[in-house]
Design an enzyme around this catalytic site. Structure first.
Site, PDB file in Angstrom:
ATOM      1  N   SER A   1       0.837  -1.188   0.000  1.00  0.00           N
ATOM      2  CA  SER A   1       0.000   0.000   0.000  1.00  0.00           C
ATOM      3  C   SER A   1       0.878   1.246   0.000  1.00  0.00           C
ATOM      4  CB  SER A   1      -0.954  -0.055   1.201  1.00  0.00           C
ATOM      5  OG  SER A   1      -2.034   0.832   1.045  1.00  0.00           O
TER       6      SER A   1
ATOM      7  N   HIS B   1      -7.152  -6.360   0.665  1.00  0.00           N
ATOM      8  CA  HIS B   1      -6.001  -5.466   0.615  1.00  0.00           C
ATOM      9  C   HIS B   1      -4.819  -5.967   1.443  1.00  0.00           C
ATOM     10  CE1 HIS B   1      -4.028  -1.692  -0.168  1.00  0.00           C
ATOM     11  NE2 HIS B   1      -4.006  -1.321   1.098  1.00  0.00           N
TER      12      HIS B   1
ATOM     13  N   ASP C   1     -10.111  -9.461  -4.120  1.00  0.00           N
ATOM     14  CA  ASP C   1     -11.304  -8.854  -3.551  1.00  0.00           C
ATOM     15  C   ASP C   1     -10.996  -7.487  -2.946  1.00  0.00           C
ATOM     16  OD1 ASP C   1     -14.130  -9.254  -3.150  1.00  0.00           O
ATOM     17  OD2 ASP C   1     -13.721  -9.300  -1.010  1.00  0.00           O
TER      18      ASP C   1
END
Length: 267
Positions: free
Chosen positions: A93, A246, A217
């Site tokens: 991220s 995530h 997803d």
């Protein structure tokens, strides 16, 4: 508690094992605990290192320095202090953005490869860019929520970050790590997204191998947007994790460790 003094802030880090160094960079309002399955699970084969960015986890909650550029300079200080070279730099991220910002600031001389876990070339919507997670209104809404109900926002994120409803263990991880970052720091990071660099051109110039991983997803950004990062990097491998949202490193830790190890052994 192991600390490194980095540009005015004491940063907590962990360092396990020996051999090929792998350095893990976590996401915003997260911490190195998201990499516990890797720090311990891979330490028999590699030297596994992770750091809590300033304002996160067990690191100092400094008043200043909460930009991607400063976090990147902090990472460089950690690499120098630990005398690391030929590193596999793994960014999840926001950590992936910092790995790209590292290449922008310092090049690839210290790096052997990079790994992008679920990040697109720019998380901000742009006129000539078909992806992008955040627009101006999205950022304004998130900053407002941080200031009014930070714990409630974390609780919502516990549902949004994962493919399946969170176990008690994962919910506690998300709430505990998220609440360690004070709301003013969270807001500063989100505000900084408004001015974030577009990394498309940089990714086209990356001259080392890359592994790009996407959660099937993912609720914040599309698989296609993450795959686009792999398409831009000249020597990149793309891997889809069907059982993840995530948080791939804690949702599918065993498979992620195998994929990462296979990638490193192929270098």
């Amino acid at each position: 508690m192991p600390l490194i003094q980095c540009n005015g802030a004491d940063l907590y880090y962990e360092d396990h094992g020996e051999g090929q160094p792998i350095v893990f960079l976590h996401g915003a309002t997260a911490g190195l605990r998201y990499f516990e399955p890797q720090l311990m699970g891979l330490s028999n084969e590699y030297r596994t290192i992770a750091v809590d960015f300033r304002g996160h986890g067990r690191s100092e909650k400094s008043e200043l320095g909460h930009t991607l550029g400063q976090y990147t300079r902090d990472v460089q200080t950690v690499l120098e202090e630990l005398d690391l070279d030929r590193i596999v730099l793994v960014g999840w991220s926001m950590g992936a953005l910092i790995s790209w910002e590292y290449i922008h600031q310092f090049g690839t001389d210290r790096l052997r490869a990079i790994v992008d876990i679920d990040m697109e070339p720019s998380p901000v919507k742009r006129g000539d860019y078909e992806y992008g997670t955040y627009g101006t209104e999205d950022l304004e809404g998130a900053i407002d929520a941080i200031q009014q109900d930070p714990i409630g926002l974390l609780d919502e994120e516990a549902e949004a970050l994962l493919k399946d409803p969170p176990t008690r263990e994962l919910r506690n991880l998300i709430l505990d790590e998220g609440s360690r970052t004070p709301p003013p720091i969270q807001g500063a990071l989100l505000f900084g997204l408004s001015f974030i660099r577009d990394y498309r051109e940089l990714l086209r110039s990356v001259d080392i191998p890359a592994l790009v991983c996407a959660g099937a997803d993912e609720k914040w950004r599309s698989v296609a947007s993450v795959k686009y990062a792999a398409e831009l990097i000249p020597d990149a491998r793309f891997e889809l994790f069907e059982g993840s949202g995530h948080c791939i490193t804690v949702e599918e830790p065993d498979r992620f460790n195998r994929v990462l190890s296979d990638f490193i052994e192929s270098l």
